[in-house]
Design a protein around this motif. Structure first.
Motif, short mmCIF file in Angstrom:
data_model
loop_
_atom_site.label_atom_id
_atom_site.label_comp_id
_atom_site.label_asym_id
_atom_site.label_seq_id
_atom_site.Cartn_x
_atom_site.Cartn_y
_atom_site.Cartn_z
N ARG A 16 5.18 -1.87 4.42
CA ARG A 16 4.43 -1.36 3.26
C ARG A 16 5.23 -1.46 1.97
O ARG A 16 4.69 -1.83 0.93
N ASN A 17 6.51 -1.11 2.03
CA ASN A 17 7.28 -1.02 0.80
C ASN A 17 7.94 -2.33 0.39
O ASN A 17 8.34 -2.48 -0.75
N VAL A 18 8.04 -3.26 1.33
CA VAL A 18 8.70 -4.53 1.00
C VAL A 18 7.74 -5.71 1.17
O VAL A 18 7.32 -6.32 0.20
N HIS A 19 7.40 -6.02 2.39
CA HIS A 19 6.72 -7.30 2.64
C HIS A 19 5.27 -7.33 2.18
O HIS A 19 4.78 -8.35 1.70
N ASP A 23 -7.72 -5.08 9.18
CA ASP A 23 -7.72 -3.66 8.81
C ASP A 23 -7.02 -3.43 7.46
O ASP A 23 -7.53 -2.70 6.61
N VAL A 24 -5.85 -4.05 7.28
CA VAL A 24 -5.13 -3.81 6.03
C VAL A 24 -5.65 -4.72 4.92
O VAL A 24 -6.13 -4.26 3.89
N LEU A 25 -5.55 -6.03 5.14
CA LEU A 25 -5.86 -6.97 4.05
C LEU A 25 -7.33 -6.90 3.61
O LEU A 25 -7.63 -6.77 2.42
N LYS A 26 -8.23 -6.98 4.58
CA LYS A 26 -9.64 -7.07 4.18
C LYS A 26 -10.28 -5.70 3.99
O LYS A 26 -10.96 -5.48 2.99
N SER A 27 -10.04 -4.78 4.95
CA SER A 27 -10.75 -3.50 4.83
C SER A 27 -10.07 -2.59 3.82
O SER A 27 -10.68 -2.14 2.86
N GLU A 28 -8.77 -2.35 4.03
CA GLU A 28 -8.10 -1.39 3.16
C GLU A 28 -7.99 -1.90 1.72
O GLU A 28 -8.24 -1.18 0.77
N ASP A 81 3.94 8.49 6.65
CA ASP A 81 3.88 9.68 7.50
C ASP A 81 2.56 9.77 8.26
O ASP A 81 2.49 10.31 9.35
N SER A 82 1.51 9.28 7.60
CA SER A 82 0.21 9.30 8.27
C SER A 82 -0.42 7.93 8.10
O SER A 82 -0.01 7.16 7.24
N ALA A 83 -1.38 7.61 8.95
CA ALA A 83 -2.05 6.30 8.83
C ALA A 83 -3.45 6.52 8.24
O ALA A 83 -4.12 7.47 8.63
N PRO A 84 -3.91 5.66 7.33
CA PRO A 84 -3.14 4.59 6.71
C PRO A 84 -2.09 5.13 5.74
O PRO A 84 -2.17 6.30 5.34
#
Ligand code: BGC
Length: 724
Positions: free
Chosen positions: A198-201, A237-242, A692-695
């Protein structure tokens, strides 16, 4: 965004097989083969090498297929098309977003004039591992610079609108963590915690998506054990939905086929189904066409998923204006660099060059007897990792020097070659050096040692180049080393003996002219390192934004974070045994991220901050604090200063990086003049992704922050800010 009426109607009209055709791009076939593929309904092709060939393919697509859908024409336009700009790593060294955008605009204009509509660039893989050859293609070790330069390139490629005759669709690649392969070996496993992802890549990709990048390319590596071409969590989940990415997820070359040796797919049909199911929209390599259609029948692939993918491809074709006019005016194809194009890449090459050290030997003062040596002296290998075979060639430095130093007696003797083990030319160079007023050593690694599948385990100069440099140092004649490279090199065995060293990277079409501009003082070497130069290959991965650890090495018994951070002290000064260090190597890199100076000199005033306390709610409502610093050019020449602002989060819920770049600005300052550089800091700069929590959530934690501002990591002054 829901598909337009036109796109919706096309989706409804396409057969199942035609839909699958839209979801593939095939690697560089001949024009004849390409026509067959287009006739068969393929949605995208690689550039067939001329505007006329593109038009021929579009004619087949429009006139000989049932629904007449034009093709996307893809190509790796990475740092230029006909005119080659410095490699992306060098572009990052300019710390100049506008320039990077201009270079992408130039590449887009040349490529689109030739019928290219889709580039597989920018590469925004953050990498702290110079063993990995692909660091040449990206923007280095820092998250913020990578995100900023990625945005600049996307803006440059896309221009005002994709339908314009000088715009191409950008692809942010490679998604994700490809820059962190184990052992620095290309394609290798990347295992990254959610915190680091999350914080780098992921962060530069989030920025690229926010900026409107048309496509994202999946990477070859695994993350969490899942090859990215089958990584549903990250692709969908991350790229398209979030993030709401509504462009194309394209596979890398044969990345879907590679799911078999990765051992997550039993066979090709399994691989293709896994990939489309995970969120891939376009496969690169033609795997689906190699299968019996029954293997990909509607009961084996989710029809809604397929329609979604097709909609994305057609929406890009629509945005590019291809449905209105798929053809390019052949007479307008730009096959040669224009005068302006050459001027732009020459400026960029000079602006990217980093002066690692200089005892005053540079700029040259009209020396009479000049010895020109090293494998780069007569080489034209300046174009770098993604050299297009059709790109305009670069010239040699020896030729350029000959033209620009008519008053000097130039002697050219390369001495050694890049890769072979023959040192028999060195004595001749030594003899000539004794007769010279100055020796110019053009050393480095050839383009072939950089880029894809070009990992190295030993980061020193290849061949016998170090020996050449040490032999020259032994003569006592002043000398300058110019390094052309696609990665940080280990220079520990000779750097202390060299009076002046410039890193010129692989500078592109006008590299030779730009290098001579710098040597003669006609241009400033004003780049800054976008990646640390390690002391030893055994020290990588190494980067400035590391965590402090629970046992940071202490200097003289006191914890001195700045020294720990950048390694100003050797093992002799580090007394505590049970601390994080090597017993046989000094702390920190040889040259840290952000290092570099120029011929002009600058003094920074004390930084000021608009408020020393701010409430979290105020920040969250969009407010900023402003940090300002005055910069004075104390020399008698105009010059560029790169002001860098680093954040230190003093106490956080997760171990923070010791420093991280949150703002920078490059400014030209006239001799004797003072300019004020100011940065706005808000939640984006002060916060981080909490897992700490998802997402994950982006949070700013109350507490004390220090903002360190200066010309490089070890020359900063801090102001404090309390967030309540
Ligand atoms: C590279 C990609 C590139 C693709 C198409 C692959 O081998 O990893 O970066 O875009 O080839 O040329």
């Amino acid at each position: 965004m829901p598909p337009s009426r036109r796109v919706r109607a096309l989706i409804d009209g396409l057969s199942w097989a035609e839909k699958l055709g839209q979801l593939q791009i095939v690697f560089r076939p001949s024009l004849h083969e390409a026509k067959q593929l287009v006739r068969g309904g393929i949605g995208s092709v690689f550039w067939p090498r001329s505007s006329a060939a593109v038009n021929a393919l579009q004619r087949v697509a429009v006139e000989e297929t049932r629904l007449g859908i034009p093709v996307l024409v893809g190509l790796d336009v990475v740092h230029g098309h006909r005119t080659t700009a410095p490699i992306p790593l060098a572009q990052a060294a300019t710390f100049d977003r506008d320039l990077v955008r201009e270079l992408a605009r130039l590449a887009a204009a040349e490529a689109r004039s030739a019928g290219v509509t889709w580039t597989f660039s920018p590469m925004i893989d953050v990498s702290r591992d110079p063993r990995w050859g692909r660091v040449a293609e990206g923007f280095g070790e820092d998250v913020y610079i990578t995100a900023e330069m990625g945005r600049a390139m996307v803006r440059g490629y896309h221009g005002e609108e994709l339908a314009a005759s000088d715009a191409i669709a950008a692809t942010a690649k490679h998604f994700v963590a490809y820059g962190q392969p184990e052992g620095g070996r290309d394609y290798n496993t990347a295992d990254a915690s959610e915190h680091r992802l999350r914080n780098v890549h992921l962060e530069p990709f989030r920025a690229a998506v926010e900026t409107g990048a048309a496509a994202v390319m999946a990477s070859f590596n695994t993350v969490d054990g899942r090859p990215m071409h089958a990584n549903r969590r990250l692709l969908t989940d991350v790229l398209k939905s979030e993030w709401g990415f509504d462009g194309i997820v394209v596979g890398d070359a044969d990345g879907v086929r590679n799911l078999i040796p990765h051992r997550v797919a039993a066979d090709l049909a399994d691989a293709v189904r896994l990939a489309y199911g995970a969120g891939l929209d376009v496969e690169m390599g033609g795997a689906p066409s190699d299968l019996n259609p029954s293997e990909l029948a509607p009961d084996r692939l989710d029809p809604a998923r397929l329609d979604d993918a097709v909609g994305r491809v057609l929406a890009l074709k629509e945005a590019l204006g291809l449905f209105d006019d798929p053809y390019v005016p052949e007479a307008d194809e730009r096959t040669e660099p224009t005068h302006e194009a050459r001027r732009l890449v020459r400026t960029a090459a000079a602006r990217s060059a980093v002066l690692l050290k200089n005892d005053g030997t540079l700029p040259l003062r009209r020396p009479r007897r000049v010895l020109v040596t090293g494998p780069y002296a007569e080489s034209a290998d300046h174009l770098g990792a993604w050299t297009q075979s059709f790109a305009a060639p670069a010239g040699s430095i020896a030729d350029e020097l000959g033209e620009r130093m008519p008053q000097a007696e130039l002697r050219v003797a390369p001495g050694v070659r890049f890769l072979d083990d023959d040192a028999s030319g060195i004595p001749l160079v030594v003899a000539a050096a004794r007769e010279a007023d100055i020796v110019l050593v053009f050393a480095g690694e050839p383009s072939s040692l950089t880029g894809e599948a070009a990992s190295r385990s030993d980061l020193r100069l290849p061949g016998r180049q170090e020996e050449l440099i040490r032999a020259i140092a032994g003569t006592g004649t002043p000398f300058v080393v110019v390094l052309e490279t696609g990665r940080p090199l280990v220079v520990a065995d000779w750097i202390d003996r060299a009076p002046a060293v410039i890193v010129a990277w692989h500078g592109g079409t006008e590299a030779a002219a730009a290098i001579v501009d710098i040597l003669l003082g006609d241009a400033e070497p004003s780049g800054r390192l976008p990646m640390s130069f390690p002391r030893s290959s055994a020290q990588v991965p190494i980067h400035y934004a590391h965590e402090l650890t629970g046992r940071p090495a202490t200097v003289g018994g006191t914890l001195d974070e700045t020294s720990v951070d950048i390694g100003l002290h050797g093992p002799d000064n580090v007394h505590e045994k049970y601390t994080s260090k090597y017993l046989d190597l000094e702390l920190g890199p040889q040259f840290a991220f952000g290092h570099g100076s120029g011929y002009a000199t600058f003094v920074h005033g004390a930084p000021r901050i608009s408020a020393d306390t701010v409430r979290l709610e105020t920040l969250e409502a969009g407010a900023h604090v402003v940090v300002e610093v005055e910069v004075t050019n104390t020399s008698s020449r105009p010059g560029d200063e790169v002001v860098q602002a680093y954040l230190e989060d003093v106490v956080a819920s997760v171990a923070p990086p010791v420093r991280r770049l949150v703002a920078f600005e490059r400014r030209t300052v006239e001799p004797g003049a003072t300019v004020t550089v100011s940065f706005e800091l808000g939640t984006a700069e002060l916060g981080f992704w909490s897992t700490d929590s998802a997402p994950a959530r982006f949070v700013v934690e109350p507490g004390l922050f220090r903002i360190h501002i200066g010309s490089r990591l070890e020359r900063t002054q801090a102001v404090e800010l309390v967030v309540r």
